[in-house]
Design a protein around this motif. Structure first.
Motif, short mmCIF file in Angstrom:
data_model
loop_
_atom_site.label_atom_id
_atom_site.label_comp_id
_atom_site.label_asym_id
_atom_site.label_seq_id
_atom_site.Cartn_x
_atom_site.Cartn_y
_atom_site.Cartn_z
N UNK A 90 0.83 -1.20 0.00
CA UNK A 90 0.00 0.00 0.00
C UNK A 90 0.88 1.26 0.00
N UNK A 91 0.32 2.31 -0.53
CA UNK A 91 1.02 3.59 -0.49
C UNK A 91 1.11 4.05 0.96
N UNK A 92 2.28 4.53 1.35
CA UNK A 92 2.46 4.98 2.73
C UNK A 92 3.03 6.39 2.77
N UNK A 93 2.66 7.12 3.81
CA UNK A 93 3.20 8.45 4.03
C UNK A 93 4.65 8.32 4.52
N UNK A 94 5.55 9.04 3.88
CA UNK A 94 6.95 9.01 4.27
C UNK A 94 7.30 10.23 5.13
N UNK A 95 6.90 11.41 4.67
CA UNK A 95 7.24 12.64 5.38
C UNK A 95 6.26 13.73 5.00
N UNK A 96 6.08 14.67 5.91
CA UNK A 96 5.17 15.78 5.67
C UNK A 96 5.77 17.06 6.20
N UNK A 97 5.50 18.15 5.50
CA UNK A 97 5.90 19.49 5.94
C UNK A 97 4.65 20.36 5.89
N UNK A 98 4.18 20.78 7.05
CA UNK A 98 2.94 21.54 7.10
C UNK A 98 3.17 22.99 6.68
N UNK A 99 2.07 23.70 6.49
CA UNK A 99 2.17 25.11 6.13
C UNK A 99 2.82 25.92 7.26
N UNK A 100 2.70 25.43 8.48
CA UNK A 100 3.29 26.12 9.61
C UNK A 100 4.75 25.79 9.86
N UNK A 101 5.28 24.86 9.06
CA UNK A 101 6.70 24.55 9.18
C UNK A 101 7.02 23.29 9.96
N UNK A 102 6.00 22.63 10.51
CA UNK A 102 6.26 21.39 11.23
C UNK A 102 6.56 20.27 10.24
N UNK A 103 7.31 19.29 10.72
CA UNK A 103 7.63 18.13 9.89
C UNK A 103 7.30 16.84 10.64
N UNK A 104 6.94 15.84 9.86
CA UNK A 104 6.59 14.53 10.41
C UNK A 104 7.24 13.48 9.52
N UNK A 105 7.69 12.39 10.15
CA UNK A 105 8.32 11.30 9.41
C UNK A 105 7.78 9.96 9.87
#
Length: 115
Positions: free
Chosen positions: A44-59
């Motif tokens: 399945x497709x998985x989320x690797x990383x995200x950068x929000x509009x506020x500058x936060x990051x998630x991995x």
């Protein structure tokens, strides 16, 4: 017309590095959360990383300490720096832009980690 255009994929040996880029057009880029997903064959497709509009990051846990997501609002670009690549990182990597119910995808770029 909204377009997300990825680049930077390719073949790399284990332990190597790649830098993916995604250039967006047709959206108000700064207000969008920008994400990288990946999909390996048969998975399945998985989320690797995200950068929000506020500058936060998630991995995702499997890439923490190896991958870095960054965004340049002036250039309407999001990057994914991938270091210490492993064979299990092999996948098609997709750029994603999301604001409320608006979701857009790029066409994907292949990353293959193999000796």
């Amino acid at each position: 017309q909204v377009q997300l255009v990825e680049s930077g994929g390719g073949l790399v040996q284990p332990g190597g590095s790649l830098r993916l880029s995604c250039v967006a057009s047709g959206i108000n880029f700064p207000i969008y959360s920008m994400k990288w997903y990946r999909q390996a064959p048969g998975k399945q497709r998985e989320l690797v990383a995200a950068a929000t509009s506020g500058g936060s990051t998630v991995y995702v846990d499997s890439v923490k300490g190896r991958f870095t997501i960054s965004r340049d609002n002036a250039e309407r670009t999001v990057h994914l720096q991938m270091n210490s690549l492993k064979p299990e990182d092999t996948a098609v990597y997709y750029c994603n832009a999301n604001f409320r119910s608006q979701i857009y995808w790029g066409q994907g770029t292949q990353v293959t980690v193999s000796s």
